[in-house]
Motif scaffolding. Sequence first.
Motif, mmCIF file in Angstrom:
data_model
loop_
_atom_site.group_PDB
_atom_site.id
_atom_site.type_symbol
_atom_site.label_atom_id
_atom_site.label_comp_id
_atom_site.label_asym_id
_atom_site.label_seq_id
_atom_site.Cartn_x
_atom_site.Cartn_y
_atom_site.Cartn_z
ATOM 1 N N ILE A 184 92.743 54.184 10.367
ATOM 2 C CA ILE A 184 92.479 53.994 8.934
ATOM 3 C C ILE A 184 91.139 53.299 8.720
ATOM 4 C CG2 ILE A 184 93.345 52.972 6.812
ATOM 5 C CD1 ILE A 184 96.130 52.969 8.112
ATOM 6 N N SER A 185 90.904 52.221 9.509
ATOM 7 C CA SER A 185 89.684 51.461 9.266
ATOM 8 C C SER A 185 88.460 52.333 9.555
ATOM 9 C CB SER A 185 89.659 50.200 10.115
ATOM 10 O OG SER A 185 89.870 50.529 11.458
ATOM 11 N N GLU A 186 88.565 53.154 10.606
ATOM 12 C CA GLU A 186 87.418 54.005 10.934
ATOM 13 C C GLU A 186 87.147 54.986 9.796
ATOM 14 O OE1 GLU A 186 86.510 57.051 14.480
ATOM 15 O OE2 GLU A 186 87.323 55.115 15.084
ATOM 16 N N ASN A 198 82.673 50.437 -5.222
ATOM 17 C CA ASN A 198 82.938 51.785 -5.757
ATOM 18 C C ASN A 198 83.748 52.644 -4.806
ATOM 19 O OD1 ASN A 198 81.357 51.012 -7.839
ATOM 20 N ND2 ASN A 198 79.510 51.995 -7.066
ATOM 21 N N PHE A 199 84.399 52.030 -3.839
ATOM 22 C CA PHE A 199 85.158 52.803 -2.848
ATOM 23 C C PHE A 199 86.224 53.626 -3.539
ATOM 24 C CE2 PHE A 199 88.819 53.150 0.017
ATOM 25 C CZ PHE A 199 88.220 53.779 1.082
ATOM 26 N N ASN A 200 86.294 54.920 -3.195
ATOM 27 C CA ASN A 200 87.273 55.795 -3.833
ATOM 28 C C ASN A 200 88.372 56.151 -2.835
ATOM 29 O OD1 ASN A 200 88.692 57.685 -5.196
ATOM 30 N ND2 ASN A 200 87.010 59.128 -5.475
ATOM 31 N N VAL A 201 89.604 55.781 -3.192
ATOM 32 C CA VAL A 201 90.741 55.983 -2.289
ATOM 33 C C VAL A 201 90.938 57.462 -1.959
ATOM 34 C CG1 VAL A 201 93.196 55.540 -2.002
ATOM 35 C CG2 VAL A 201 91.830 54.017 -3.366
ATOM 36 N N ASP A 202 90.568 58.307 -2.911
ATOM 37 C CA ASP A 202 90.815 59.742 -2.761
ATOM 38 C C ASP A 202 89.976 60.357 -1.646
ATOM 39 O OD1 ASP A 202 92.265 61.965 -3.655
ATOM 40 O OD2 ASP A 202 90.507 62.738 -4.690
ATOM 41 N N ASN A 203 88.952 59.629 -1.188
ATOM 42 C CA ASN A 203 88.073 60.202 -0.176
ATOM 43 C C ASN A 203 88.649 60.144 1.231
ATOM 44 O OD1 ASN A 203 86.247 60.901 -2.041
ATOM 45 N ND2 ASN A 203 84.903 59.164 -1.731
ATOM 46 N N VAL A 204 89.727 59.390 1.399
ATOM 47 C CA VAL A 204 90.385 59.418 2.711
ATOM 48 C C VAL A 204 91.607 60.305 2.560
ATOM 49 C CG1 VAL A 204 91.520 58.074 4.493
ATOM 50 C CG2 VAL A 204 89.578 57.136 3.295
ATOM 51 N N ARG A 205 91.548 61.477 3.185
ATOM 52 C CA ARG A 205 92.641 62.431 3.057
ATOM 53 C C ARG A 205 93.581 62.292 4.239
ATOM 54 N NH1 ARG A 205 93.416 63.075 -1.282
ATOM 55 N NH2 ARG A 205 94.740 64.835 -0.848
ATOM 56 N N VAL A 220 88.925 63.301 11.396
ATOM 57 C CA VAL A 220 87.929 64.352 11.258
ATOM 58 C C VAL A 220 86.967 63.930 10.156
ATOM 59 C CG1 VAL A 220 87.541 66.733 10.576
ATOM 60 C CG2 VAL A 220 89.489 66.153 11.983
ATOM 61 N N HIS A 221 85.671 63.961 10.448
ATOM 62 C CA HIS A 221 84.687 63.651 9.409
ATOM 63 C C HIS A 221 84.515 64.916 8.597
ATOM 64 C CE1 HIS A 221 83.769 59.972 11.513
ATOM 65 N NE2 HIS A 221 83.788 60.675 12.613
ATOM 66 N N GLY A 222 85.250 65.005 7.537
ATOM 67 C CA GLY A 222 85.238 66.233 6.758
ATOM 68 C C GLY A 222 86.662 66.514 6.315
ATOM 69 N N MET A 223 87.010 67.792 6.232
ATOM 70 C CA MET A 223 88.336 68.132 5.717
ATOM 71 C C MET A 223 89.119 68.983 6.696
ATOM 72 S SD MET A 223 87.634 69.068 1.813
ATOM 73 C CE MET A 223 89.313 69.343 1.385
ATOM 74 N N ASN A 372 78.351 61.395 4.170
ATOM 75 C CA ASN A 372 79.727 61.831 4.373
ATOM 76 C C ASN A 372 80.637 61.247 3.325
ATOM 77 O OD1 ASN A 372 81.973 62.823 5.259
ATOM 78 N ND2 ASN A 372 82.043 61.752 7.189
ATOM 79 N N SER A 373 81.252 62.117 2.522
ATOM 80 C CA SER A 373 82.029 61.556 1.428
ATOM 81 C C SER A 373 83.517 61.787 1.570
ATOM 82 C CB SER A 373 81.538 62.142 0.119
ATOM 83 O OG SER A 373 81.490 63.525 0.239
ATOM 84 N N VAL A 374 83.963 62.592 2.512
ATOM 85 C CA VAL A 374 85.405 62.762 2.682
ATOM 86 C C VAL A 374 85.732 62.660 4.168
ATOM 87 C CG1 VAL A 374 87.373 64.303 2.401
ATOM 88 C CG2 VAL A 374 85.643 64.234 0.663
ATOM 89 N N CYS A 375 86.831 61.972 4.456
ATOM 90 C CA CYS A 375 87.234 61.800 5.842
ATOM 91 C C CYS A 375 88.733 62.087 5.900
ATOM 92 C CB CYS A 375 86.965 60.361 6.235
ATOM 93 S SG CYS A 375 86.765 60.177 7.974
ATOM 94 N N THR A 376 89.194 62.763 6.932
ATOM 95 C CA THR A 376 90.615 63.118 6.983
ATOM 96 C C THR A 376 91.273 62.490 8.208
ATOM 97 O OG1 THR A 376 90.089 65.224 5.972
ATOM 98 C CG2 THR A 376 92.230 65.052 6.987
ATOM 99 N N VAL A 377 92.418 61.884 7.975
ATOM 100 C CA VAL A 377 93.203 61.369 9.098
ATOM 101 C C VAL A 377 94.248 62.430 9.421
ATOM 102 C CG1 VAL A 377 94.708 59.523 9.888
ATOM 103 C CG2 VAL A 377 92.910 59.028 8.250
#
Length: 545
Positions: A184-186, A198-205, A220-223, A372-377
């Motif tokens: 999560i932290s990464e 301005n951190f947006n929670v929606d950007n961590v998928r 994954v850096h991306g989707m 990089n604006s979206v990151c997926t776990v």
Amino acid sequence: MGFSMQPYGIQSMLKEGHKHLSGLDEAVLKNIDACKQLSTITRTSLGPNGMNKMVINHLDKLFVTNDAATIVNELEVQHPAAKILVLAGKAQQEEIGDGANLAISFAGEILQNADELIRMGLHPSEIISGYNKSIDKAIEILGELVEPGSENMDVRNKEEVIFRMKAAVASKQFGQEDVLCNLISEACIQVCPKNPANFNVDNVRVAKLVGGGLNNSSIVHGMVLKGDTVGTMKRVEKAKVAVFVGGVDTSATETKGTVLIHSAEQLENYAKTEEAKVEELIKAVADSGAKVIVSGAAVGEMALHFCERYKLMVLKISSKFELRRFCRTTGAIAILKLSPPSPDDLGYVDSISVEEIGGTRVTVVRNEEGGNSVCTVVLRGSTDSILDDLERAVDDGVNTYKAMCRDSRIVPGGAATEIELAKRLREFSFKETGLDQYAIAKFAESFEMIPKTLAENAGLNAMEIISSLYADHASGNTKVGIDLVEGVCKDVSTLNIWDLYVTKLFALKYAADAACTVLRVDQIIMSKPAGGPRRDAAPGGMDED
């Protein structure tokens, strides 16, 4: 003429079929009782050793979780007073994203103590004024318990983030917090903007894929999109992307027209012009430099044929929310209908490839370099309900990260803060002279619920734990809390168990507000419920977003 009894009093004023409850016994104590029942449900799932609840909602969906916010959302609470507690829990979930259980359980506990005070003969308004004094004092004390130096924090420093996030994640997934916090932290640090506020929670998928175990989870850096690409191109690298919302297909004309065809040649030419038109559009997209077409709706057979010919990869994303996130990831601008894109509208990806993870085909869109604006776990687990629970833990972690971006102060966890609050408020109650002092003493006693519950959920002897906590705090060790692994009282700062100050602050505030709201009620007047279908039944067939 039949003798009919004339209604009198309040009955004569209201329509028949209404319910009217008033007075201490009927209204106040019944309300308190309902809230007590609700907090009894959530209380056993407080803390790391909390038990799971199995909730089956009205649509037959099964939830197995110890996340209080999910539990109370899925229980359809009917009682108006208990609904107030549910709203307090929801407010906490919206504001901080963690600590809903603390808010609901604590509100239930202070109401239970108010119940005893009312039976002793105190008036609810005296209890309310005592509770208001106590919550102000508690917030003041909470400010003094903040760990010095914790207000300055580098939100991009992984160690510091894990340090603050660990307790929140451990309360959902005990024993797996180290693996999860790492992921999560990464992910959060990856998507953290220049100004962390301005951190947006929606950007961590979160992508949930059944199979494997938690240790196989990755970032994954991306989707990560579930589903395969349309067509045969399965991998492209360093490509430009064009996004079309309306689908890639020949569009029917707006107007209705009749075409009169006289000969066979005309018929052939008519079919060819359609083909030529589609080819022209697809060629224009290919010439603009795009190698990937993303469609928001269906992809026509003919269009697909030409896409293959020009070696274009075609992706279909039907959810418009996913499409928006895709545009955020790639920096593309969505175009409404199939038309030659301008260079500014194109996005960029490092690679798009179809991979198979545990038998599920997924399309992985990577974008390492771009802002990089979206990151997926990517979470792996053996069953759906485990994955849902892991997702809630990730959610809590991400929300905690957002909260620490706004305010990074921390207080000792493991019930150390609560016992200290209880001790100091009790001392404060001795200085008060009015009847408030009883309410303040009871408010202070309510804080014992937290160590007591933590100990009971872990199968320890609650009385022993609480008395030894009090003994340690009396001798000035304000950071002594419960070490749930060994089942003894220890200095929690050595164990690195910290809670965010804002989480505690809002949870206590909302709990006290909700409790005072319930205590202020002295009459309940319910009209006869209207007939007809239920209002809040959700229309079926909605997607997750």
